[in-house]
Design a protein around this motif. Structure first.
Motif, short mmCIF file in Angstrom:
data_model
loop_
_atom_site.label_atom_id
_atom_site.label_comp_id
_atom_site.label_asym_id
_atom_site.label_seq_id
_atom_site.Cartn_x
_atom_site.Cartn_y
_atom_site.Cartn_z
N PHE A 136 13.77 -3.51 6.62
CA PHE A 136 12.81 -3.45 5.52
C PHE A 136 11.65 -2.53 5.88
N ASP A 137 11.10 -2.71 7.08
CA ASP A 137 10.00 -1.85 7.55
C ASP A 137 10.45 -0.40 7.68
N GLU A 138 11.64 -0.20 8.22
CA GLU A 138 12.17 1.15 8.42
C GLU A 138 12.24 1.92 7.09
N LEU A 139 12.76 1.29 6.07
CA LEU A 139 12.95 1.98 4.78
C LEU A 139 11.62 2.21 4.05
N ASN A 140 10.67 1.30 4.20
CA ASN A 140 9.39 1.47 3.51
C ASN A 140 8.61 2.67 4.01
N LYS A 141 8.91 3.12 5.22
CA LYS A 141 8.17 4.27 5.76
C LYS A 141 8.43 5.56 4.97
N TYR A 142 9.59 5.67 4.34
CA TYR A 142 9.85 6.85 3.51
C TYR A 142 8.87 6.93 2.35
N PHE A 143 8.51 5.79 1.81
CA PHE A 143 7.59 5.76 0.67
C PHE A 143 6.15 6.04 1.12
N THR A 144 5.76 5.41 2.21
CA THR A 144 4.35 5.50 2.59
C THR A 144 3.96 6.85 3.15
N ILE A 145 4.93 7.68 3.56
CA ILE A 145 4.60 9.04 3.99
C ILE A 145 4.58 10.00 2.80
N SER A 146 4.96 9.50 1.63
CA SER A 146 5.13 10.38 0.46
C SER A 146 4.18 10.08 -0.69
N GLY A 147 3.18 9.24 -0.45
CA GLY A 147 2.24 8.91 -1.52
C GLY A 147 2.84 8.03 -2.59
N MET A 148 3.88 7.27 -2.23
CA MET A 148 4.57 6.41 -3.20
C MET A 148 4.13 4.97 -3.01
N PRO A 149 3.53 4.34 -4.03
CA PRO A 149 3.19 2.92 -3.93
C PRO A 149 4.46 2.09 -3.72
N VAL A 150 4.35 1.05 -2.91
CA VAL A 150 5.49 0.20 -2.59
C VAL A 150 5.41 -1.08 -3.42
N ALA A 151 6.46 -1.34 -4.18
CA ALA A 151 6.54 -2.56 -4.98
C ALA A 151 6.90 -3.73 -4.10
N SER A 152 6.31 -4.88 -4.41
CA SER A 152 6.57 -6.09 -3.62
C SER A 152 7.10 -7.20 -4.52
#
Length: 205
Positions: free
Chosen positions: A128-144
């Motif tokens: 879960f942590d591994e995949l979320n890093k793609y979003f956070t380096i790209s200015g993409m808000p992460v849905a929870s």
């Protein structure tokens, strides 16, 4: 609105798909279109750091990555789903998203991202942590959701018996739809956040 969903499992209708499909049903209720792209069984090679994408605007390896790129650009949200085998995402999926994110020059700011992971037992939070890093380096808000976006099952169909996991997927889809719609309204009124010119600091000079 449109959500692009990546199924990183080699099993087209396994437990990862069950989680994505549960989300699909909620997206449909919310008036959000979806498309699932089956990644897990494709022959996807990893990035070789050739730099060709900087000149061509697309990856040098012309495969599913380049087919998916315009769909990624057009979508409002991206869900990355993966099974967990050795406490990490499927290797094919990682090769795919490495190249998809790196080779696409378009601005991903405020596209909403969500990761979904399926496992028999352990390794879910690491993936879960591994995949979320793609979003956070790209200015993409992460849905929870109301819990980490994970579901349990080994053989196809078992994930559907994880009632808490399936509920987590429904809650995630509702929250993601709300976030995408809210961002769309915010963009109309306020536009996108101001961007500074990037400062890249190398550690070795």
């Amino acid at each position: 609105m449109k959500v692009l969903m990546l199924n990183g499992s080699p099993h087209a209708e396994g437990n990862t798909y069950a989680a994505l499909h549960e989300m699909e049903k909620i997206f449909a209720e919310q008036g959000v279109g979806t498309e699932i792209i089956q990644v897990g069984r494709e022959a996807i090679r990893g990035c070789v750091a050739c730099g060709a994408c900087a000149k061509k605007g697309k990856c040098a390896f012309d495969d599913l990555v380049n087919e998916t790129a315009p769909k990624f650009e057009a979508c409002d949200g991206l869900v990355i789903g993966s099974p967990v085998y050795y406490a990490s995402a499927n290797g094919t999926l990682i090769s795919f998203v490495d190249r998809l994110f790196y080779s696409t020059p378009f601005d991903k700011t405020m596209k909403v991202g969500a990761s979904v992971v399926a496992a028999r037992r352990g390794g879910l939070s690491a993936t879960f942590d591994e995949l979320n890093k793609y979003f956070t380096i790209s200015g993409m808000p992460v849905a929870s959701s109301h819990y980490w976006n994970s579901i349990h099952g080994r053989t196809p169909g078992e994930a559907e018996q994880d009632k808490e996991g399936m509920q987590t997927m429904r809650s995630l889809a509702r929250n993601m739809a709300f976030l995408m719609k809210s961002i769309a309204l915010g963009k109309e009124k306020f536009g996108l956040p101001e961007k500074e010119e990037r400062i890249a600091t190398n550690f070795i000079r």
